[in-house]
Design a protein around this motif. Sequence first.
Motif, PDB file in Angstrom:
ATOM      1  N   VAL A 141       0.834  -1.206   0.000  1.00 55.19           N
ATOM      2  CA  VAL A 141       0.000   0.000   0.000  1.00 55.19           C
ATOM      3  C   VAL A 141       0.869   1.255   0.000  1.00 55.19           C
ATOM      4  O   VAL A 141       0.592   2.226  -0.710  1.00 55.19           O
ATOM      5  CB  VAL A 141      -0.947  -0.005   1.215  1.00 55.19           C
ATOM      6  CG1 VAL A 141      -1.709   1.311   1.308  1.00 55.19           C
ATOM      7  CG2 VAL A 141      -1.923  -1.175   1.123  1.00 55.19           C
ATOM      8  N   ILE A 142       1.921   1.244   0.806  1.00 51.84           N
ATOM      9  CA  ILE A 142       2.824   2.401   0.860  1.00 51.84           C
ATOM     10  C   ILE A 142       3.461   2.640  -0.511  1.00 51.84           C
ATOM     11  O   ILE A 142       3.600   3.790  -0.956  1.00 51.84           O
ATOM     12  CB  ILE A 142       3.904   2.179   1.938  1.00 51.84           C
ATOM     13  CG1 ILE A 142       3.276   2.265   3.330  1.00 51.84           C
ATOM     14  CG2 ILE A 142       5.030   3.208   1.805  1.00 51.84           C
ATOM     15  CD1 ILE A 142       4.231   1.933   4.456  1.00 51.84           C
ATOM     16  N   ALA A 143       3.846   1.564  -1.189  1.00 52.86           N
ATOM     17  CA  ALA A 143       4.443   1.698  -2.522  1.00 52.86           C
ATOM     18  C   ALA A 143       3.463   2.348  -3.494  1.00 52.86           C
ATOM     19  O   ALA A 143       3.838   3.209  -4.305  1.00 52.86           O
ATOM     20  CB  ALA A 143       4.877   0.331  -3.040  1.00 52.86           C
ATOM     21  N   LEU A 144       2.193   1.973  -3.413  1.00 50.37           N
ATOM     22  CA  LEU A 144       1.180   2.572  -4.281  1.00 50.37           C
ATOM     23  C   LEU A 144       0.978   4.052  -3.974  1.00 50.37           C
ATOM     24  O   LEU A 144       0.819   4.884  -4.870  1.00 50.37           O
ATOM     25  CB  LEU A 144      -0.142   1.817  -4.127  1.00 50.37           C
ATOM     26  CG  LEU A 144      -0.206   0.405  -4.712  1.00 50.37           C
ATOM     27  CD1 LEU A 144      -1.532  -0.266  -4.346  1.00 50.37           C
ATOM     28  CD2 LEU A 144      -0.027   0.442  -6.228  1.00 50.37           C
ATOM     29  N   LEU A 145       0.986   4.388  -2.684  1.00 53.47           N
ATOM     30  CA  LEU A 145       0.756   5.774  -2.274  1.00 53.47           C
ATOM     31  C   LEU A 145       1.898   6.702  -2.673  1.00 53.47           C
ATOM     32  O   LEU A 145       1.685   7.883  -2.954  1.00 53.47           O
ATOM     33  CB  LEU A 145       0.558   5.849  -0.752  1.00 53.47           C
ATOM     34  CG  LEU A 145      -0.766   5.315  -0.207  1.00 53.47           C
ATOM     35  CD1 LEU A 145      -0.709   5.235   1.313  1.00 53.47           C
ATOM     36  CD2 LEU A 145      -1.922   6.208  -0.647  1.00 53.47           C
ATOM     37  N   THR A 146       3.107   6.179  -2.693  1.00 54.44           N
ATOM     38  CA  THR A 146       4.275   7.039  -2.918  1.00 54.44           C
ATOM     39  C   THR A 146       4.878   6.890  -4.308  1.00 54.44           C
ATOM     40  O   THR A 146       5.903   7.514  -4.608  1.00 54.44           O
ATOM     41  CB  THR A 146       5.366   6.722  -1.876  1.00 54.44           C
ATOM     42  OG1 THR A 146       5.725   5.334  -1.959  1.00 54.44           O
ATOM     43  CG2 THR A 146       4.865   7.011  -0.474  1.00 54.44           C
ATOM     44  N   ALA A 158       1.908  11.460   3.912  1.00 58.27           N
ATOM     45  CA  ALA A 158       1.461  11.491   5.305  1.00 58.27           C
ATOM     46  C   ALA A 158       0.614  10.268   5.617  1.00 58.27           C
ATOM     47  O   ALA A 158       0.728   9.671   6.695  1.00 58.27           O
ATOM     48  CB  ALA A 158       0.662  12.767   5.575  1.00 58.27           C
ATOM     49  N   THR A 159      -0.249   9.873   4.670  1.00 59.01           N
ATOM     50  CA  THR A 159      -1.047   8.664   4.852  1.00 59.01           C
ATOM     51  C   THR A 159      -0.147   7.445   4.973  1.00 59.01           C
ATOM     52  O   THR A 159      -0.344   6.579   5.843  1.00 59.01           O
ATOM     53  CB  THR A 159      -2.013   8.478   3.672  1.00 59.01           C
ATOM     54  OG1 THR A 159      -2.856   9.638   3.553  1.00 59.01           O
ATOM     55  CG2 THR A 159      -2.887   7.245   3.872  1.00 59.01           C
ATOM     56  N   ALA A 164       2.573   3.226   8.243  1.00 60.41           N
ATOM     57  CA  ALA A 164       3.822   2.641   8.731  1.00 60.41           C
ATOM     58  C   ALA A 164       3.905   2.722  10.249  1.00 60.41           C
ATOM     59  O   ALA A 164       4.322   1.762  10.914  1.00 60.41           O
ATOM     60  CB  ALA A 164       5.023   3.352   8.093  1.00 60.41           C
ATOM     61  N   SER A 165       3.501   3.842  10.808  1.00 61.51           N
ATOM     62  CA  SER A 165       3.549   4.016  12.261  1.00 61.51           C
ATOM     63  C   SER A 165       2.575   3.080  12.968  1.00 61.51           C
ATOM     64  O   SER A 165       2.875   2.553  14.045  1.00 61.51           O
ATOM     65  CB  SER A 165       3.236   5.467  12.624  1.00 61.51           C
ATOM     66  OG  SER A 165       4.198   6.344  12.074  1.00 61.51           O
ATOM     67  N   ALA A 166       1.404   2.874  12.356  1.00 62.53           N
ATOM     68  CA  ALA A 166       0.420   1.974  12.955  1.00 62.53           C
ATOM     69  C   ALA A 166       0.953   0.543  13.008  1.00 62.53           C
ATOM     70  O   ALA A 166       0.815  -0.153  14.020  1.00 62.53           O
ATOM     71  CB  ALA A 166      -0.885   2.022  12.163  1.00 62.53           C
ATOM     72  N   ALA A 201       9.316   1.931  11.703  1.00 61.87           N
ATOM     73  CA  ALA A 201       9.502   3.163  12.476  1.00 61.87           C
ATOM     74  C   ALA A 201      10.363   4.158  11.700  1.00 61.87           C
ATOM     75  O   ALA A 201      10.025   5.343  11.584  1.00 61.87           O
ATOM     76  CB  ALA A 201      10.123   2.847  13.830  1.00 61.87           C
ATOM     77  N   VAL A 202      11.485   3.687  11.156  1.00 64.53           N
ATOM     78  CA  VAL A 202      12.361   4.562  10.366  1.00 64.53           C
ATOM     79  C   VAL A 202      11.668   4.992   9.075  1.00 64.53           C
ATOM     80  O   VAL A 202      11.726   6.164   8.679  1.00 64.53           O
ATOM     81  CB  VAL A 202      13.694   3.861  10.064  1.00 64.53           C
ATOM     82  CG1 VAL A 202      14.540   4.708   9.114  1.00 64.53           C
ATOM     83  CG2 VAL A 202      14.458   3.589  11.356  1.00 64.53           C
ATOM     84  N   GLY A 203      10.988   4.038   8.426  1.00 65.13           N
ATOM     85  CA  GLY A 203      10.264   4.381   7.210  1.00 65.13           C
ATOM     86  C   GLY A 203       9.190   5.424   7.450  1.00 65.13           C
ATOM     87  O   GLY A 203       9.027   6.367   6.667  1.00 65.13           O
ATOM     88  N   GLY A 204       8.447   5.286   8.555  1.00 65.48           N
ATOM     89  CA  GLY A 204       7.414   6.265   8.876  1.00 65.48           C
ATOM     90  C   GLY A 204       7.992   7.645   9.104  1.00 65.48           C
ATOM     91  O   GLY A 204       7.408   8.658   8.681  1.00 65.48           O
ATOM     92  N   MET A 205       9.150   7.723   9.750  1.00 63.51           N
ATOM     93  CA  MET A 205       9.782   9.012  10.008  1.00 63.51           C
ATOM     94  C   MET A 205      10.240   9.675   8.706  1.00 63.51           C
ATOM     95  O   MET A 205      10.039  10.880   8.495  1.00 63.51           O
ATOM     96  CB  MET A 205      10.965   8.833  10.953  1.00 63.51           C
ATOM     97  CG  MET A 205      11.644  10.134  11.342  1.00 63.51           C
ATOM     98  SD  MET A 205      12.902   9.908  12.620  1.00 63.51           S
ATOM     99  CE  MET A 205      14.052   8.820  11.769  1.00 63.51           C
ATOM    100  N   LEU A 206      10.834   8.892   7.802  1.00 64.12           N
ATOM    101  CA  LEU A 206      11.284   9.445   6.524  1.00 64.12           C
ATOM    102  C   LEU A 206      10.097   9.886   5.664  1.00 64.12           C
ATOM    103  O   LEU A 206      10.158  10.906   4.970  1.00 64.12           O
ATOM    104  CB  LEU A 206      12.127   8.413   5.784  1.00 64.12           C
ATOM    105  CG  LEU A 206      13.474   8.065   6.435  1.00 64.12           C
ATOM    106  CD1 LEU A 206      14.161   6.947   5.660  1.00 64.12           C
ATOM    107  CD2 LEU A 206      14.377   9.290   6.514  1.00 64.12           C
ATOM    108  N   LEU A 207       9.019   9.123   5.698  1.00 66.65           N
ATOM    109  CA  LEU A 207       7.826   9.504   4.937  1.00 66.65           C
ATOM    110  C   LEU A 207       7.216  10.793   5.469  1.00 66.65           C
ATOM    111  O   LEU A 207       6.760  11.648   4.704  1.00 66.65           O
ATOM    112  CB  LEU A 207       6.797   8.370   4.987  1.00 66.65           C
ATOM    113  CG  LEU A 207       7.123   7.134   4.149  1.00 66.65           C
ATOM    114  CD1 LEU A 207       6.229   5.961   4.549  1.00 66.65           C
ATOM    115  CD2 LEU A 207       6.968   7.432   2.666  1.00 66.65           C
TER     116      LEU A 207
END
Length: 290
Positions: A141-146, A158-159, A164-166, A201-207
């Motif tokens: 899903v993250i790949a599709l969003l970005t 942000a989504t 990622a944080s969840a 956690a790291v991915g969410g911060m970079l996003l």
Amino acid sequence: MNATLLAVLLCLASAVTYAAAAVAQERLARRAVARSARDLIGNGAWWWSAGLNAAAALLHAAALRYGPLTLVQPLGALTLVAAVPLGARGAGRRVAATEWRGTLATVAGLGLLLLPASGPAPDDTLSVAEALTVSGATLAVIALLTARKDPGPGLRHATASGLASAVASALTQTVAVAGGRGGSLLSARVITVALLVVVFAVGGMLLSQRAYRGGLGAPLAVVNLANPLAAAVIGMVLLGERLQGGALGIVLAAAGALAATRGVLLLTRTAPGSVQTGESHPVPAGHVTA
């Protein structure tokens, strides 16, 4: 001390720390100090914001030891309450009326989501198979969003950051609860899940760093909306958590979702440059403090 009360207190401390980190990240993003991961790693101010994120994550992990995902995640909305005025102060301006209305609507909506979410201390945890399945689906899903590159306000990023944080929180809860039961912290299951926590956690911060290029309020609101909603799905589908209050609980949750969405839309209408006071000057790269 009651487990739920302890979880709430830890969430409050985590939210304030996350807010300070978000403001530091937004300042870096808006001033175009770092446009790539390599630039970020070489920037001292970014490491300061990363340290704040790490401290907030530890507090959040402690909260997850004592409270269910459906309780802990909505309290992350308090990050927005602290971050909007902190960000305005750092920019040398007052908080716009639209920002206040958007912030209050978002927080009130997530508060309604919180009411039916209160439950007992967490007991169930994710198996390795469940953790890998959730991780794989979320990465897709993250790949599709970005995937699409555009100069927009970063709400898609942000989504993705919220998702990622969840997932990081759900995985963290598995590590915290399993360890709290006296289990081995060096078991293959705990180590595998802990490594996934680091990735998300790291991915969410970079996003989120990418999302803040368009301002702080709207992206942070989206993060704080996507995060608890995704965590609630994980908690109810895989961890046996349930909304309290039956039909009334469902009504409150639906009303909360609508109010929070309204708040995000209000924050989106507040353009980053429309509420600045005074003349802004470009800041050379390498000369920015957090």
